[in-house]
Design a protein around this motif. Sequence first.
Motif, PDB file in Angstrom:
ATOM      1  N   SER A 223     -26.750 -36.029  19.509  1.00 30.52           N
ATOM      2  CA  SER A 223     -26.899 -36.159  18.055  1.00 30.52           C
ATOM      3  C   SER A 223     -27.847 -37.302  17.721  1.00 30.52           C
ATOM      4  CB  SER A 223     -25.532 -36.383  17.403  1.00 30.52           C
ATOM      5  OG  SER A 223     -24.677 -35.289  17.636  1.00 30.52           O
TER       6      SER A 223
ATOM      7  N   THR B  79     -30.706 -30.934   6.067  1.00 30.21           N
ATOM      8  CA  THR B  79     -29.829 -30.310   7.045  1.00 30.21           C
ATOM      9  C   THR B  79     -30.701 -29.569   8.046  1.00 30.21           C
ATOM     10  OG1 THR B  79     -29.606 -28.286   5.756  1.00 30.21           O
ATOM     11  CG2 THR B  79     -27.978 -30.007   5.346  1.00 30.21           C
TER      12      THR B  79
ATOM     13  N   ARG C 297     -17.289 -33.944  14.527  1.00 28.75           N
ATOM     14  CA  ARG C 297     -18.277 -34.406  13.546  1.00 28.75           C
ATOM     15  C   ARG C 297     -18.714 -35.803  13.977  1.00 28.75           C
ATOM     16  NH1 ARG C 297     -15.328 -34.811   9.516  1.00 28.75           N
ATOM     17  NH2 ARG C 297     -15.438 -36.993   8.947  1.00 28.75           N
ATOM     18  N   HIS C 298     -19.966 -35.883  14.411  1.00 26.29           N
ATOM     19  CA  HIS C 298     -20.528 -37.155  14.865  1.00 26.29           C
ATOM     20  C   HIS C 298     -21.297 -37.799  13.719  1.00 26.29           C
ATOM     21  CE1 HIS C 298     -19.628 -36.067  19.008  1.00 26.29           C
ATOM     22  NE2 HIS C 298     -20.351 -34.971  18.899  1.00 26.29           N
TER      23      HIS C 298
ATOM     24  N   LEU D 154     -25.550 -31.710   9.534  1.00 24.11           N
ATOM     25  CA  LEU D 154     -25.092 -31.632   8.147  1.00 24.11           C
ATOM     26  C   LEU D 154     -25.902 -32.540   7.227  1.00 24.11           C
ATOM     27  CD1 LEU D 154     -21.220 -31.728   8.716  1.00 24.11           C
ATOM     28  CD2 LEU D 154     -22.714 -29.716   8.472  1.00 24.11           C
TER      29      LEU D 154
ATOM     30  N   THR E 204     -16.910 -40.471  15.991  1.00 20.08           N
ATOM     31  CA  THR E 204     -16.686 -39.031  16.087  1.00 20.08           C
ATOM     32  C   THR E 204     -15.349 -38.722  15.441  1.00 20.08           C
ATOM     33  OG1 THR E 204     -17.985 -38.845  18.105  1.00 20.08           O
ATOM     34  CG2 THR E 204     -16.414 -37.071  17.656  1.00 20.08           C
TER      35      THR E 204
ATOM     36  N   VAL F 269     -25.467 -36.867  10.634  1.00 19.08           N
ATOM     37  CA  VAL F 269     -24.117 -36.326  10.752  1.00 19.08           C
ATOM     38  C   VAL F 269     -24.273 -34.930  11.342  1.00 19.08           C
ATOM     39  CG1 VAL F 269     -21.998 -35.654   9.566  1.00 19.08           C
ATOM     40  CG2 VAL F 269     -23.317 -37.631   8.736  1.00 19.08           C
ATOM     41  N   THR F 270     -23.645 -34.705  12.500  1.00 25.07           N
ATOM     42  CA  THR F 270     -23.769 -33.429  13.194  1.00 25.07           C
ATOM     43  C   THR F 270     -22.394 -32.831  13.470  1.00 25.07           C
ATOM     44  OG1 THR F 270     -23.679 -34.386  15.410  1.00 25.07           O
ATOM     45  CG2 THR F 270     -25.857 -34.234  14.380  1.00 25.07           C
ATOM     46  N   THR F 271     -22.395 -31.549  13.828  1.00 25.21           N
ATOM     47  CA  THR F 271     -21.153 -30.919  14.263  1.00 25.21           C
ATOM     48  C   THR F 271     -21.352 -30.238  15.605  1.00 25.21           C
ATOM     49  OG1 THR F 271     -21.627 -28.845  13.111  1.00 25.21           O
ATOM     50  CG2 THR F 271     -20.330 -30.488  11.916  1.00 25.21           C
TER      51      THR F 271
END
Length: 159
Positions: free
Chosen positions: A73, A3, A114-115, A26, A133, A35-37
């Motif tokens: 991302s 992370t 959340r990508h 994440l 997304t 996985v990103t936010t």
Amino acid sequence: MTTLEHADIRRILPHRHPVLLVDRVLEIEPGARIVTTKAVTGSEPCYAGLDENLPSAAYAYPVSLLVESFGQSGAVLWLHSAALKDEPVEGTLIFGSARDVTITGSACPGDVLRHIVEIDRIIGDNAFMRGETWVGDVRIATLGSVLAVVRDGLASDDS
């Protein structure tokens, strides 16, 4: 899986407020998937000046910013992965294109994007990615092909 926090992202991407559109990583599988936010807030510049009498739909997060956040991302994945292999990406990172984009929903202030981005392949200074997304358990966008490129400084014609 690793992370990354916001401070880590700032060390990877050259973007700064208000155009840094990734808040947290994440999950990251170097060279493969991230996985990103990104939290959407009502204080973002895209909402400045909107009339308070507009309907809620007027506060949908702009698709252009959603796609840019997705692209950033992917850039985090690409740049972080290259650095881990001691092969840093040199030059200016450019969002090349997005194709096969399907928007099936929207995000509004208070939502968290959340990508999920996967690298299809890297050819030289070009990265080809795809993904989705989500807001909660609802997929709001599918991006079939995103191209990011790295270029050296712009050539100038001094003659």
